[in-house]
Design a protein around this motif. Structure first.
Motif, mmCIF file in Angstrom:
data_model
loop_
_atom_site.group_PDB
_atom_site.id
_atom_site.type_symbol
_atom_site.label_atom_id
_atom_site.label_comp_id
_atom_site.label_asym_id
_atom_site.label_seq_id
_atom_site.Cartn_x
_atom_site.Cartn_y
_atom_site.Cartn_z
ATOM 1 N N ASN A 44 9.824 -9.133 27.480
ATOM 2 C CA ASN A 44 10.064 -7.998 28.451
ATOM 3 C C ASN A 44 9.563 -6.886 27.543
ATOM 4 N N GLU A 95 18.895 -6.243 39.447
ATOM 5 C CA GLU A 95 17.805 -6.420 37.427
ATOM 6 C C GLU A 95 18.999 -5.569 36.716
ATOM 7 N N GLY A 96 19.266 -6.079 35.589
ATOM 8 C CA GLY A 96 20.112 -5.135 33.873
ATOM 9 C C GLY A 96 19.651 -4.364 33.635
ATOM 10 N N ARG A 97 19.874 -3.546 32.927
ATOM 11 C CA ARG A 97 19.775 -2.725 31.914
ATOM 12 C C ARG A 97 18.918 -2.693 30.648
ATOM 13 N N ASP A 98 19.108 -4.272 30.442
ATOM 14 C CA ASP A 98 18.329 -5.107 29.165
ATOM 15 C C ASP A 98 18.476 -4.497 27.927
ATOM 16 N N VAL A 109 12.363 -1.907 30.161
ATOM 17 C CA VAL A 109 13.149 -1.506 30.864
ATOM 18 C C VAL A 109 13.498 -0.116 30.825
ATOM 19 N N SER A 129 22.654 -14.810 33.996
ATOM 20 C CA SER A 129 22.238 -13.525 34.010
ATOM 21 C C SER A 129 23.210 -12.575 35.858
ATOM 22 N N ASN A 175 18.998 -9.518 30.916
ATOM 23 C CA ASN A 175 17.616 -8.924 31.797
ATOM 24 C C ASN A 175 17.109 -10.237 31.940
ATOM 25 N N THR A 176 16.886 -9.814 33.637
ATOM 26 C CA THR A 176 15.914 -12.055 33.828
ATOM 27 C C THR A 176 14.819 -12.053 33.228
#
Length: 666
Positions: free
Chosen positions: A549, A156-159, A578, A64, A76-77
């Motif tokens: 998620n 955080e990532g956008r997924d 997300v 990540s 995303n985590t």
């Protein structure tokens, strides 16, 4: 530093690809053996650095590392580890890197399995594949760098796109790309043969297994894509004639024609022009599919929403590849002569008709796919070309094709007698007709002209293939000799039989599901029962379920038949945390003869939810048939005759070299 290592490895791979392109081809043209010898080690080094680059990007996803823009946009985590790995090819930049990696893998395979081929042919093939790799590596590094950094680093990532968070998408893109890129080998062999002026049966024999394996991968990829759309999108369909679906289907049709044309070129030294053009066209359509998906000109669940400037690059590369190939063909075409002659009634004619029908079908799809884009480009308005057009023009072309599939194997090469062939096949046609009349009544209690036609042709394809195999075994007198003879039958014969049976089963599935599927869309209250197609559906309510998620509204539907419980289905409406995209997960009870399919819609009020109920007879036969086609292609590609011929050629090559050395010594 992992992303920097990946980026640097990609740059080194580009440098090696340039060497791979220039040096071996110049060596082949000047007959400089030292330069030709560079091809294999450089191609292997090129593949090694592509592996390093891809591994670095995969590591960034697993860890990540949101300092990498591509990772931040597509991970995303909370994303499960298997989706983090598949997210590597979940968007434009990573899927392009996967494409180049696959191309490197195919080139590496050529270096391993081409030891008995002439050095100049191998050098040209590897050089041409290097040229294709240069084009895509430049595209990746200049416009689509997957290792680009972002600052400040997001927490955080956008997924990953929720549509891609499905097990089918873990396997589907790699299989599809292996098929797309695999046709580059057949393309490279064709161009190498044109450059060397050696368009003989040996060239076709070398190229045929590669084209067949690429076709197998593409078949698996398209099948998995259809299966994914059926399970994931909640609409109950298996093929929508989406432009991106068409982009993968067109090279499949041309590839089907190519593997049949290669058989004629190898065995009869005919169809040489056909074979070269089909090899060029198959790979060109693969590149066209890349353009459509990545140019931003399409709106599709399969397309990557990208900068149109990238599409311009691919369009230019497409023009260079297609234009250069056709120019070379035009220059060499007067020297291409097919030796084998054949009569009107012959196996060659059947295969020629097969090729014509497949190409016409491809062009009808090409027109339907590109015509709306052309109108939009010239500001002539927006139109949509959908299933009604494609079904109207495609299906009538497939009916005579299935008929030819049954007849072709029974015709002799060069010249056949129509009366003898019809005498062999009249019983098969009668069996197919009986099945076409009786089976629909057994399944649905009714029929129609189109159903009769479809089931008859499906039965015709299956029993003609079985009868052809039986004819090969007929000479055996005892059980022991039959088993021995069974082992002696070439794998290519088994492969053809299995593929043609697969066509028949596929036709059965398509005919039954299109003619007899039942659908209901209605609101259902908790505890309410609905009857459809002999099944009773009882809605037991909706509960909230928390995924890794996503948050899900999961319905429970009990299915009964004759007052006996058949299945409990759990259709879902997922909202990913997300991106906040609602996604439908269908509840499906799959069976050999039918699927019962439930899709959960929106909540109408405090008591009722929207529901879609489907009864899908024989729909699994669609994917079973496609799987048998792929398995048949694999058997044909692994035919031991190719290995024996390669061994004989290797022995001859060693003998020639020994003779030359003896002459030089004397």
């Amino acid at each position: 530093m992992i992303p920097e290592i990946g980026h640097f490895a990609l740059v080194i791979a580009l440098c090696l690809a340039l060497v791979q392109t220039i040096v071996p081809i110049l060596g082949a043209q000047t007959q400089t053996s030292q330069w030709m010898a560079v091809a294999k080690p450089v191609a292997r080094g090129h593949f090694l650095f592509l592996i390093i680059s891809y591994a670095c990007l995969t590591y960034s996803f697993i860890k990540s590392d949101f300092s990498v823009l591509y990772v931040a946009n597509n991970s995303n985590t909370a994303l499960p580890i298997y989706y983090k790995i598949s997210a590597v090819w979940g968007a434009h930049e990573g899927s392009l890197l996967l494409w180049v990696l696959m191309l490197g893998a195919w080139t590496y395979a050529v270096t391993i399995f081409s030891r008995s081929l002439p050095n100049d042919m191998v050098a040209r093939v590897i050089g041409i594949m290097g040229f294709v790799s240069v084009g895509f590596l430049l595209f990746t590094l200049l416009t689509s760098n997957p290792f680009e950094r972002i600052f400040p680093v997001p927490l955080e990532g956008r997924d990953l796109n929720p549509l891609l968070q499905d097990p089918g998408l873990v396997i589907h893109p790699p299989m599809l790309y292996m098929g797309y890129v695999g046709f580059s080998v057949a393309f490279a062999f064709a161009i190498a043969a044109l450059l060397g002026g050696k368009l003989d049966s040996a060239w076709a024999r070398w190229s045929r297994p590669w084209a067949t394996i690429a076709w197998v991968f593409l078949t698996i990829g398209i099948t998995l894509g259809s299966w994914w759309a059926y399970h994931e999108l909640g609409w109950g369909g298996w093929w929508f004639w989406d432009p991106v679906e068409n982009a993968s289907f067109m090279p499949w049709l041309v590839g089907t024609a190519l593997i049949h044309s290669l058989a004629v070129t190898e065995k009869r030294s005919s169809f040489k022009n056909w074979t070269v053009l089909l090899a060029i066209l198959a790979f060109s359509l693969s590149l066209l599919g890349t353009f459509l998906v990545r140019s931003g000109v399409l709106v599709s669940v399969h397309a990557f929403a990208t900068d149109p400037a990238r599409g311009v690059y691919i369009l230019m590369f497409l023009a260079v590849v297609i234009g250069g190939s056709l120019l070379l063909y035009a220059l060499r075409a007067p020297k291409i002569k097919s030796i084998g002659q054949f009569e009107l009634v012959s196996r060659e004619t059947a295969l020629l008709l097969n090729n014509v029908l497949l190409l016409v079908a491809m062009f009808t799809i090409l027109v339907g796919t590109l015509y709306p884009l052309f109108l939009d480009a010239i500001n002539a308005g927006k139109i949509s070309v959908g299933p009604p057009y494609f079904n109207a023009v495609f299906v009538p072309l497939m009916l005579p094709l299935v008929l030819v599939v049954g007849v072709g194997p029974f015709l002799r090469w060069k010249k056949a007698t129509l009366a003898d062939t019809l005498k062999k096949l009249i019983k098969i046609f009668i069996i197919g007709l009986i099945i076409g009349i009786g089976l629909p009544f057994l399944v649905a209690g009714k029929t129609s002209i189109l159903v009769l036609l479809g089931i008859t042709l499906g039965g015709w394809s299956i029993f003609a293939a079985l009868y052809y195999l039986f004819k090969n075994l007929k000479r055996s007198d005892s059980k022991q000799s039959a088993i021995q003879h069974l082992k002696k039958i070439p794998r290519a014969t088994y492969g053809m039989t299995l593929a043609h049976i697969g066509i028949g089963i596929f036709v059965f599935g398509v005919t039954f599901v299109n003619a007899f599927e039942v659908e209901k869309e209605l609101p259902m209250k908790v505890g309410e029962k609905v009857e459809m197609a002999g099944y009773e559906f009882m809605f037991n309510g909706v509960r909230t379920v928390q995924g890794p998620n996503y948050s899900s509204k999961m319905g429970t539907v009990d299915v009964y038949k004759d007052n006996k419980a058949v299945a409990r289905l759990y259709p879902e409406k997922r909202t990913y945390l997300v991106q906040q995209n609602p996604m439908t997960e269908a509840g499906i009870d799959s069976g050999f003869l039918r699927d019962v399919y439930v899709s959960l819609g929106e909540q109408i009020n405090s008591e009722a939810w929207g529901m879609r109920l489907y009864y899908k007879p024989f729909i699994q036969w669609i994917w079973i048939g496609a799987g048998l086609m792929a398995l048949g292609g694999l058997l044909a590609a692994l035919d031991r005759r190719y290995r024996l011929k390669l061994k004989r050629e290797k022995v001859v090559e060693k003998a020639v070299k020994s003779k030359e050395a003896a002459i030089a010594a004397s």
